[in-house]
Design a protein around this motif. Structure first.
Motif, PDB file in Angstrom:
ATOM      1  N   ASP A  40      -3.241  -2.877   5.347  1.00  0.00           N
ATOM      2  CA  ASP A  40      -4.178  -3.715   5.747  1.00  0.00           C
ATOM      3  C   ASP A  40      -3.601  -4.281   6.989  1.00  0.00           C
ATOM      4  O   ASP A  40      -2.992  -3.572   7.682  1.00  0.00           O
TER       5      ASP A  40
ATOM      6  N   GLU B 260      -8.461  -7.635   0.958  1.00  0.00           N
ATOM      7  CA  GLU B 260      -8.123  -6.680   2.010  1.00  0.00           C
ATOM      8  C   GLU B 260      -9.222  -6.700   3.065  1.00  0.00           C
ATOM      9  O   GLU B 260     -10.397  -6.515   2.742  1.00  0.00           O
TER      10      GLU B 260
ATOM     11  N   THR C 259      -5.370 -12.783   9.210  1.00  0.00           N
ATOM     12  CA  THR C 259      -5.248 -11.333   9.061  1.00  0.00           C
ATOM     13  C   THR C 259      -5.013 -10.894   7.620  1.00  0.00           C
ATOM     14  O   THR C 259      -5.040  -9.691   7.341  1.00  0.00           O
ATOM     15  N   ASP C 260      -4.756 -11.832   6.708  1.00  0.00           N
ATOM     16  CA  ASP C 260      -4.405 -11.485   5.334  1.00  0.00           C
ATOM     17  C   ASP C 260      -4.676 -12.693   4.447  1.00  0.00           C
ATOM     18  O   ASP C 260      -5.153 -13.739   4.918  1.00  0.00           O
TER      19      ASP C 260
ATOM     20  N   TRP D 102       2.564  -5.169   4.612  1.00  0.00           N
ATOM     21  CA  TRP D 102       1.175  -4.829   4.903  1.00  0.00           C
ATOM     22  C   TRP D 102       0.255  -5.849   4.260  1.00  0.00           C
ATOM     23  O   TRP D 102       0.599  -6.493   3.269  1.00  0.00           O
ATOM     24  N   ASN D 103      -0.946  -5.971   4.796  1.00  0.00           N
ATOM     25  CA  ASN D 103      -1.794  -7.101   4.396  1.00  0.00           C
ATOM     26  C   ASN D 103      -2.208  -7.069   2.935  1.00  0.00           C
ATOM     27  O   ASN D 103      -2.485  -8.107   2.346  1.00  0.00           O
TER      28      ASN D 103
ATOM     29  N   ARG E  89       0.672 -10.681   2.454  1.00  0.00           N
ATOM     30  CA  ARG E  89       1.161 -11.179   3.742  1.00  0.00           C
ATOM     31  C   ARG E  89       1.669 -10.017   4.590  1.00  0.00           C
ATOM     32  O   ARG E  89       2.564  -9.282   4.186  1.00  0.00           O
ATOM     33  N   SER E  90       1.084  -9.857   5.759  1.00  0.00           N
ATOM     34  CA  SER E  90       1.516  -8.804   6.667  1.00  0.00           C
ATOM     35  C   SER E  90       2.636  -9.320   7.567  1.00  0.00           C
ATOM     36  O   SER E  90       2.801 -10.523   7.763  1.00  0.00           O
TER      37      SER E  90
ATOM     38  N   GLY F 266      -5.280  -2.456   9.776  1.00  0.00           N
ATOM     39  CA  GLY F 266      -4.984  -3.845  10.086  1.00  0.00           C
ATOM     40  C   GLY F 266      -5.934  -4.349  11.155  1.00  0.00           C
ATOM     41  O   GLY F 266      -6.570  -3.574  11.872  1.00  0.00           O
TER      42      GLY F 266
END
Length: 569
Positions: free
Chosen positions: A18, A157, A174-175, A271-272, A276-277, A442
């Motif tokens: 993500d 996501e 973003t996440d 990764w998202n 948490r990315s 992402g």
């Protein structure tokens, strides 16, 4: 399931990086009748010979009427605007309050998931005639898992539900971490409650049953279990309670569930979809990374304890230890030990021979790495996620080659792993043969297909873009072929392309049933049909009954060779 990741070995699996449902509506219905003080025949009666009573006491009556009217209005308003969290309901109080603008249907509010929670198994609950009733044991290895993931529900996501994130992308969301941090705990709880109550409902499970599927995989984040650090802004508890609701719905329709930890403290992959990315803060060789590894085992142990209640053994016979730890970027000695410690902790809860199967992910190291790992373990299975589109070589294959690839390669991979490791399943796959789904890699990362993919690290380092995977020198003359916008538009899909999508989906199902079976990612998405099982059925490239498939390897002239045959070639 999207990746800002380095290249992995050819054929290695990677995960993307993500709304039907409980209606969000007011429980209050106003059906008040008008009081009509003084109305009717008696109100028109006059007394002759003396001054009328109303005339003599006009001011007093009017004043009293005003007071009564205001009192009645005040009571009515108090009833109408009574906040959901003011209800005498202990489970609501445990969750905290909502903002005054929320009209929450209390019927949709899930029960608390506690150590005393249970799941009622209806007599004869059976999802289909090909699957044993829920109160009988599922014969893994003899009966194939045919399932879907219920992703984007209890772990957010962006590519699955863009609408959840788009109001806040301009504020660098973003996440799930950045979303909940921006909203704050109370607003985030309300926001997520509305999402949980609508993205998945009882009707979701009914349709899964009606499509001939027998399992669902439900991802959940560590934050669902609470005990968060001060710098972890996630909403605790609420998603855990919805998990219990999902288990209850699954039981009603005879569906088995694989509960799976999708996000670990510190992020196991950056990764998202881990919550948490960014950087990996889990088993990264630092003291805090080691602490996050131990915390994860504590969360797993607590989650397993919750799954020991009455009925749970029938509805939840599989347990995913951790989704997609990025072991190819870690010290494998640490991750191997962590898997062994996690497995031991879980079996310490269940006892030998009891509790669900434990499922470990291959960590993108490839199935051969796991051959001989933890031999003779008590119901241990290996999970691999097979996608073509995150591999720069496989995404460039022709459509004919992509449809054949599962028969020629993945089938023997599953057979070999089943022999040399043991029970092996595919926890994720999809119909997608490009990475054009919105936000798949992402937010703001771009796409391999059209040559716009670039990670933040590569951008900062000034690295050039890779050549477009659509190979414009070969295919650029085909209108729309190298356009992600066109690739995402169902109206542009020709009959030939739809047939290819059908072939590719069903050859994968054939290949993965050479092991324990498969879970499709995902049951639905908001914007991309190639990642949605429901849309695939509706548009004709996924069979309406998973147990009666007209396509597959034989239909395209490929024979599923055995692993032994492959060794002789």
């Amino acid at each position: 399931m999207s990746q800002e990741m380095t290249e992995v070995p050819l054929g290695a699996a990677t995960h993307h990086m993500d709304q039907g449902g409980f209606p969000i509506k007011s429980m209050i219905s106003t059906n008040a009748a008008a009081a009509g003080i003084g109305a009717g025949a008696e109100g028109n009666h006059h007394h002759h010979g003396t001054r009328p009573f109303f005339s003599r006491h006009r001011k007093t009556i009017l004043a009293g009427s005003v007071i009564l009217t205001l009192s009645a209005v005040a009571v009515l308003i108090a009833i109408l605007v009574k906040k959901p969290w003011e209800s005498n309901n202990s489970s609501l109080h445990n969750h905290g309050g909502f903002t005054s603008g929320d009209n929450v249907d209390l019927k949709s509010f899930p029960p608390r998931f506690t150590l005393s929670s249970s799941v009622s198994i209806p007599h004869g609950a059976q999802c289909n005639a090909h699957t044993p009733p829920l109160d009988q044991e599922f014969q893994y290895g003899q009966q194939p898992i045919r399932g879907v993931n219920v992703g984007g529900w209890l772990v957010l996501e962006p590519f699955i539900t863009p609408s959840v994130f788009e109001p806040y992308i301009a504020q660098n969301v973003t996440d799930e971490y950045t979303l909940t941090k921006l909203l704050g705990k109370e607003k985030a709880r309300s926001y997520l409650h509305r999402h949980y109550a609508t993205w998945v409902t009882e009707d979701t499970f009914k349709r899964i049953k009606d499509l001939g599927l027998n399992h669902v995989r439900i991802p959940i984040g560590f934050w669902a279990l609470g005990a968060l650090d001060p710098d972890e802004p996630y909403v605790p508890d609420l998603s855990l309670d919805y998990l219990l609701l999902g288990l209850q719905w699954a039981a009603k329709y005879g569906i088995r569930v694989m509960v799976e930890l999708h996000g670990a403290p510190g992020s196991q992959n950056g990764w998202n979809h881990s919550g948490r990315s960014g950087k990996i803060g889990w088993l990264d060789g630092t003291p805090n990374g080691e602490r996050n590894g131990k915390r994860t085992i504590e969360y797993l142990t607590q989650l397993m304890k919750l799954l020991q209640g009455p009925g749970m053994e029938h509805v939840s016979p599989m347990f995913g230890i951790l989704n997609e730890p990025a072991m190819f970027m870690m010290d494998v000695r640490l991750t191997d030990k962590w898997y062994k410690d996690s497995f031991a902790a879980l079996r310490n809860v269940t006892g030998a021979g009891k509790g669900p199967w434990a499922v470990i992910h291959d960590g993108f190291l490839g199935l051969p790495k796991w051959e001989g790992f933890m031999p003779n373990s008590d119901r241990l299975a290996l999970d691999v996620h097979d996608y073509l589109i995150f591999d720069n070589n496989l995404i460039r294959l022709s459509r004919q080659e992509q449809a054949r690839f599962p028969c020629d390669v993945w089938a023997s991979d599953m057979q070999r792993s089943s022999q040399k490791f043991g029970p092996t399943l595919v926890g994720e796959f999809s119909t997608a043969t490009n990475d054009c789904a919105k936000y798949l890699n992402g937010i703001g990362v771009g796409y391999r297909w059209d040559g716009t993919y670039q990670t933040e690290q590569d951008r900062d380092a000034g690295k050039p873009f890779d050549e477009a995977a659509c190979q414009p020198k070969i295919n650029g003359h085909i209108e729309g072929y190298c356009s992600c916008l066109e690739q995402n538009r169902i109206g542009a899909y020709t009959p030939e392309y739809r047939q290819f999508l059908s072939d590719f989906t069903q050859t994968q199902m054939d290949a993965f049933e050479q092991g324990l079976g498969w879970f499709y990612w995902n049951f639905k998405t908001e914007t991309n049909a190639l990642w949605s099982y429901f849309d695939g059925v509706d548009h004709g490239w996924i069979p309406k009954d998973a147990n009666s498939r007209p396509g597959g390897c034989a239909a395209i002239g490929r024979v599923l060779g055995s692993y032994e045959e492959g060794q002789n070639n």
